[in-house]
Structures are given as structure tokens and as C-alpha cells.
Write a protein that holds these residues in place. Structure first.
Motif, PDB file in Angstrom:
ATOM      1  N   ASP A 127      44.156 -44.765 -33.886  1.00 26.47           N
ATOM      2  CA  ASP A 127      44.678 -43.592 -33.179  1.00 26.47           C
ATOM      3  C   ASP A 127      44.257 -42.363 -33.976  1.00 26.47           C
ATOM      4  O   ASP A 127      45.061 -41.726 -34.658  1.00 26.47           O
ATOM      5  CB  ASP A 127      46.198 -43.664 -33.032  1.00 26.47           C
ATOM      6  CG  ASP A 127      46.764 -42.490 -32.239  1.00 26.47           C
ATOM      7  OD1 ASP A 127      46.047 -41.971 -31.364  1.00 26.47           O
ATOM      8  OD2 ASP A 127      47.909 -42.089 -32.510  1.00 26.47           O
ATOM      9  N   SER A 128      42.975 -42.065 -33.901  1.00 28.59           N
ATOM     10  CA  SER A 128      42.423 -40.974 -34.693  1.00 28.59           C
ATOM     11  C   SER A 128      42.892 -39.628 -34.165  1.00 28.59           C
ATOM     12  O   SER A 128      43.236 -39.480 -32.986  1.00 28.59           O
ATOM     13  CB  SER A 128      40.887 -41.029 -34.667  1.00 28.59           C
ATOM     14  OG  SER A 128      40.429 -42.246 -35.204  1.00 28.59           O
ATOM     15  N   ASN A 129      42.890 -38.639 -35.041  1.00 26.14           N
ATOM     16  CA  ASN A 129      43.183 -37.286 -34.603  1.00 26.14           C
ATOM     17  C   ASN A 129      42.151 -36.863 -33.571  1.00 26.14           C
ATOM     18  O   ASN A 129      40.992 -37.258 -33.649  1.00 26.14           O
ATOM     19  CB  ASN A 129      43.130 -36.329 -35.807  1.00 26.14           C
ATOM     20  CG  ASN A 129      44.106 -36.721 -36.884  1.00 26.14           C
ATOM     21  OD1 ASN A 129      43.841 -37.636 -37.650  1.00 26.14           O
ATOM     22  ND2 ASN A 129      45.223 -36.046 -36.964  1.00 26.14           N
ATOM     23  N   VAL A 142      46.043 -52.485 -40.654  1.00 22.12           N
ATOM     24  CA  VAL A 142      45.493 -51.186 -41.034  1.00 22.12           C
ATOM     25  C   VAL A 142      45.625 -50.215 -39.868  1.00 22.12           C
ATOM     26  O   VAL A 142      45.210 -50.512 -38.742  1.00 22.12           O
ATOM     27  CB  VAL A 142      44.015 -51.302 -41.464  1.00 22.12           C
ATOM     28  CG1 VAL A 142      43.442 -49.926 -41.791  1.00 22.12           C
ATOM     29  CG2 VAL A 142      43.893 -52.227 -42.676  1.00 22.12           C
ATOM     30  N   LEU A 143      46.214 -49.071 -40.136  1.00 23.01           N
ATOM     31  CA  LEU A 143      46.312 -47.987 -39.164  1.00 23.01           C
ATOM     32  C   LEU A 143      45.252 -46.954 -39.513  1.00 23.01           C
ATOM     33  O   LEU A 143      45.161 -46.520 -40.665  1.00 23.01           O
ATOM     34  CB  LEU A 143      47.697 -47.338 -39.204  1.00 23.01           C
ATOM     35  CG  LEU A 143      48.920 -48.272 -39.214  1.00 23.01           C
ATOM     36  CD1 LEU A 143      50.199 -47.446 -39.287  1.00 23.01           C
ATOM     37  CD2 LEU A 143      48.920 -49.168 -37.993  1.00 23.01           C
ATOM     38  N   VAL A 144      44.456 -46.568 -38.541  1.00 19.20           N
ATOM     39  CA  VAL A 144      43.402 -45.578 -38.768  1.00 19.20           C
ATOM     40  C   VAL A 144      43.729 -44.316 -37.992  1.00 19.20           C
ATOM     41  O   VAL A 144      43.820 -44.336 -36.764  1.00 19.20           O
ATOM     42  CB  VAL A 144      42.021 -46.114 -38.339  1.00 19.20           C
ATOM     43  CG1 VAL A 144      40.956 -45.036 -38.502  1.00 19.20           C
ATOM     44  CG2 VAL A 144      41.647 -47.346 -39.160  1.00 19.20           C
ATOM     45  N   GLY A 145      43.934 -43.218 -38.715  1.00 18.66           N
ATOM     46  CA  GLY A 145      44.160 -41.935 -38.080  1.00 18.66           C
ATOM     47  C   GLY A 145      45.624 -41.558 -37.971  1.00 18.66           C
ATOM     48  O   GLY A 145      46.525 -42.403 -38.015  1.00 18.66           O
ATOM     49  N   THR A 146      45.861 -40.270 -37.831  1.00 18.86           N
ATOM     50  CA  THR A 146      47.224 -39.749 -37.684  1.00 18.86           C
ATOM     51  C   THR A 146      47.354 -39.014 -36.346  1.00 18.86           C
ATOM     52  O   THR A 146      47.814 -37.873 -36.271  1.00 18.86           O
ATOM     53  CB  THR A 146      47.579 -38.804 -38.852  1.00 18.86           C
ATOM     54  OG1 THR A 146      46.544 -37.818 -39.009  1.00 18.86           O
ATOM     55  CG2 THR A 146      47.733 -39.578 -40.141  1.00 18.86           C
ATOM     56  N   GLY A 147      46.896 -39.698 -35.288  1.00 18.25           N
ATOM     57  CA  GLY A 147      47.106 -39.176 -33.946  1.00 18.25           C
ATOM     58  C   GLY A 147      48.569 -39.218 -33.574  1.00 18.25           C
ATOM     59  O   GLY A 147      49.417 -39.742 -34.303  1.00 18.25           O
ATOM     60  N   ALA A 148      48.892 -38.662 -32.397  1.00 11.32           N
ATOM     61  CA  ALA A 148      50.291 -38.506 -31.988  1.00 11.32           C
ATOM     62  C   ALA A 148      51.032 -39.841 -31.935  1.00 11.32           C
ATOM     63  O   ALA A 148      52.206 -39.927 -32.314  1.00 11.32           O
ATOM     64  CB  ALA A 148      50.355 -37.814 -30.627  1.00 11.32           C
ATOM     65  N   LEU A 149      50.362 -40.899 -31.476  1.00  8.76           N
ATOM     66  CA  LEU A 149      51.045 -42.191 -31.366  1.00  8.76           C
ATOM     67  C   LEU A 149      51.314 -42.783 -32.741  1.00  8.76           C
ATOM     68  O   LEU A 149      52.386 -43.354 -32.982  1.00  8.76           O
ATOM     69  CB  LEU A 149      50.220 -43.166 -30.534  1.00  8.76           C
ATOM     70  CG  LEU A 149      50.913 -44.502 -30.255  1.00  8.76           C
ATOM     71  CD1 LEU A 149      52.141 -44.291 -29.378  1.00  8.76           C
ATOM     72  CD2 LEU A 149      49.975 -45.473 -29.587  1.00  8.76           C
TER      73      LEU A 149
END
Length: 372
Positions: free
Chosen positions: A116-118, A17-24
Motif C-alpha cells: 500500500d504505497s504512498n 512485510v508491509l510496504v508503504g504508508t498509504g492510507a490503508l
């Protein structure tokens, strides 16, 4: 209709599970579109399908870029990568049971988790430390809200000379101070950088260039902390009051409350405690970006895959060995790489090329297209 993880019985594929659409994670999505994780069902939990590219926000303030040039549409990337997008917020997390509770009441189990949250600022926490911040401060994060409010500051700045205080010491705060100077040349700009020397997190040569650049642009650096806000003023820890029309709160992005309350180990700064691989020191199945992270999407994917296969992980490069660039807002920039440092329009040119190449992976940019 939004996509959700299918219910399964008996044996099920492992859940990443990926959480967030941060830069990474944006980089990671681009990498997974070409190199999927074998034997894993990957889900993305996020509500923002078009996040802003943080490295270009100061360009929005200085007038170099427009809002639409800062956004990345992640929906096509997620589809190409075969990732299930769950458009929900997380309410809580149980690190021991490896479960996430979403705001529709559903529970999402994970075998591996990447956070990797915004970038965001916890307003309630900041209000406790700086009373009046919610009412009088202009928060840089979330970026989308800041981008919608900044034009009002610009309009006010055309009517009279403003007194603007940029509160923070990180790269975002440094770039914003110089970008505001470029956009509002008559404004009185103060950088409240805290008690440590401004730019002390940068390599020594780059720090020296920064100090000279701030002085040359008549940006006043005050080595003090903001402890409160009132109409027309910022209260300082030393007891003085700084006259201010617009306080820009550009503090470092903070950890989300659900992560802090999840059972994950935290450090003295109240952030998730991670090792050299950006992996939780208490729950090794959880990876998280914690402050500036030099990893690329390919490196992040490698470590996720290696951890799943119980193989050796890669330590990311240290910040001093990576290319660091600070935009000055006027078409020039300051930069350093390893033991070298320089400044000028050519450094900004290098940054523009790097940004264009990065964005080209995420959206359809034709060769030769400019960002301005």
C-alpha cells in the motif's frame, strides 16, 4: 539507529512485510497496535514517517487546513504495534522467490506481503505519454512535494488571474478543481477529464450533483486528453492547444516500477491484477491496494490473518454501498450512500467528523479539536 529484521538461523517466525504508508496501511498499523498478528514478525518498509492524509489535500488547496494538520506521525503507532521499521526504498522484487531487494543492497524475505504505497506518479512514464510534463506540470503526487509547491501558485494567483488546467478524472482531480476555484476566484479553471463523461465512476445521483456543481462554479469541463505540454499551453488529443499557466497533473496513482517488473500478474491498465480480496491473482501471498479500496484496516488484517491460516477471506464492500464524499472547497460537499445523495454544509460536516475520528486513531487529537 534504524531497526532491521534480526538475522535468524534454523526455524524462524513467519515474515509479514508491509510496504508503504498509504492510507490503508495507516489504518492497519492502528489496528495491529491493539490486535497483533499471532505468530508473525511484521516489518514495515517505508521512508516517510509522517505521510499526509490524502482526503484532506483539497482542503489545503482551498485554505481550510494547514500542512501540519494533514500529517500523521506513524512512529508511535509502529512502536505500539511491535512492528520493525525499515527506513529503506525497494529497488526490485522477485515474486517467485518472495524477496525484496532494498537500496542498501540487503535482501528481505517475506512469507506474506502487503503493498500500500504512498500515492505516486511515474514521471518517466507520464513524460513518454505527455512530452513536457516534467518541465511544465505540477504533479499532485507525491503529496508532500505538491504541498510544498502549492503556496507558490497561490502567491502567483494574487498577482494576476491564472489559467489553470486540472488533468485527471478521479476524486482527487474533481476536488482539486473545486478547491482551486475557492482559493483563486479570478482564475480560469479547466478540468481535462478525458473522453468519458465526468464523474462516470460515481453513483448516478452523485454524478448529477457533481456536474451541476462544476457548472455552478464556472469550471470548464473538456472531455479530452492532454498529450503534451509547452510553455503556456497544454496540447490536446483533438489537435487543439489549451492556454494554461499552471497544469495540475492529478492522474490516478500509478504502480511502482519494481512491482510491475517483479513477476506479479498485471491487468490491461498496467496495474497489479488482484481478485475480490485484493490479493494478487498470480501470487496469493501478496496483497495490494489497486485503485480505490473500500477495505478498512481491520478488514485488511482479517484477510491477512485468514490467508495465513488458510481460512475464508472477506470480500470488501462495493463502492456503491459505501459513503462517498466530494469536498467542494467552500465548506460544503457532495455525498452519496447506497441509493441516496445530497449536498451542502451538512455533508462536509459529516466528512469532518469522519476525518477527525480517523485521525484520532493515528495521533493525539483531543476531543473537540478542529482540523482547521
Amino acid at each position: 539507529m534504524e531497526e532491521r529484521p534480526p538475522s535468524t538461523t534454523g526455524l524462524r517466525p513467519r515474515q509479514c512485510v508491509l510496504v508503504g504508508t498509504g492510507a490503508l496501511h495507516v489504518q492497519l498499523l492502528a489496528h495491529l497496535a491493539a490486535h497483533p498478528l499471532a505468530g508473525m514478525q511484521v516489518s514495515l518498509v517505508a521512508t516517510q514517517p509522517q505521510p499526509m492524509y490524502p482526503e484532506l489535500v483539497s482542503g489545503l488547496v482551498s485554505g481550510l487546513y494547514t500542512d501540519d494538520k494533514l500529517r500523521v506521525d506513524l512512529v508511535p503507532l509502529a512502536k505500539r504495534a511491535g512492528i520493525q521499521w525499515i527506513k529503506r526504498n525497494i529497488v526490485s522484487m522477485d515474486a517467485q522467490q518472495q524477496n525484496l531487494v532494498l537500496n542498501d543492497g540487503s535482501v528481505l524475505h517475506y512469507d506474506w506481503l502487503s503493498i500500500d504505497s504512498n500515492p505516486m506518479l511515474e514521471r518517466a512514464r507520464i513524460e513518454q505519454a505527455m512530452p513536457g510534463a516534467r518541465e511544465h506540470g505540477l504533479f499532485v503526487y507525491p503529496l508532500e512535494a505538491f504541498a510544498s509547491l502549492w503556496p507558490q501558485v497561490e502567491a502567483l494567483g494574487t498577482q494576476r488571474a491564472l489559467r489553470i488546467a486540472v488533468i485527471g478524472a478521479g476524486n482527487m482531480a474533481l476536488e482539486l478543481a473545486m478547491a482551486v476555484r475557492q482559493r483563486l476566484p479570478t482564475a480560469a479553471i479547466t478540468l481535462l477529464s478525458g473522453p468519458e463523461n465526468v464523474g462516470n465512476h460515481l453513483p448516478a445521483k452523485l454524478q448529477a450533483l457533481l456536474v451541476a456543481s462544476l457548472k455552478r462554479r464556472s469550471i470548464t469541463v473538456v472531455p479530452d486528453l492532454a498529450i503534451g505540454f509547452s510553455p503556456g499551453a497544454v496540447q490536446l488529443a483533438c489537435g487543439a492547444a489549451l492556454s494554461c499557466d499552471v497544469p495540475l497533473v492529478a492522474l490516478p496513482s500509478q504502480c511502482t516500477p519494481w512491482a510491475l517488473e517483479s513477476g506479479l500478474a498485471t491487468n490491461a491498465q498496467g496495474r497489479m491484477d488482484v481478485d475480490a480480496f485484493q490479493r494478487s491473482t498470480s501470487h496469493p501471498q501478496v496483497f495490494a491496494t489497486n485503485g480505490p479500496c473500500p477495505a478498512t484496516g481491520a478488514q485488511w488484517a482479517h484477510n491477512l490473518s485468514a490467508a495465513m491460516a488458510q481460512q475464508d477471506l472477506q470480500v470488501h464492500a462495493t463502492p456503491n454501498s459505501t459513503l462517498q464524499i466530494l469536498s467542494c472547497g467552500d465548506g460544503s460537499a457532495l455525498g452519496s450512500w447506497k441509493q441516496h445523495a445530497g449536498q451542502g454544509t451538512w455533508v462536509q460536516w459529516v466528512k469532518n467528523i469522519r476525518d477527525r475520528r480517523a485521525l484520532a486513531k493515528y495521533r493525539s487529537i483531543q476531543p473537540g479539536e478542529t482540523l482547521a
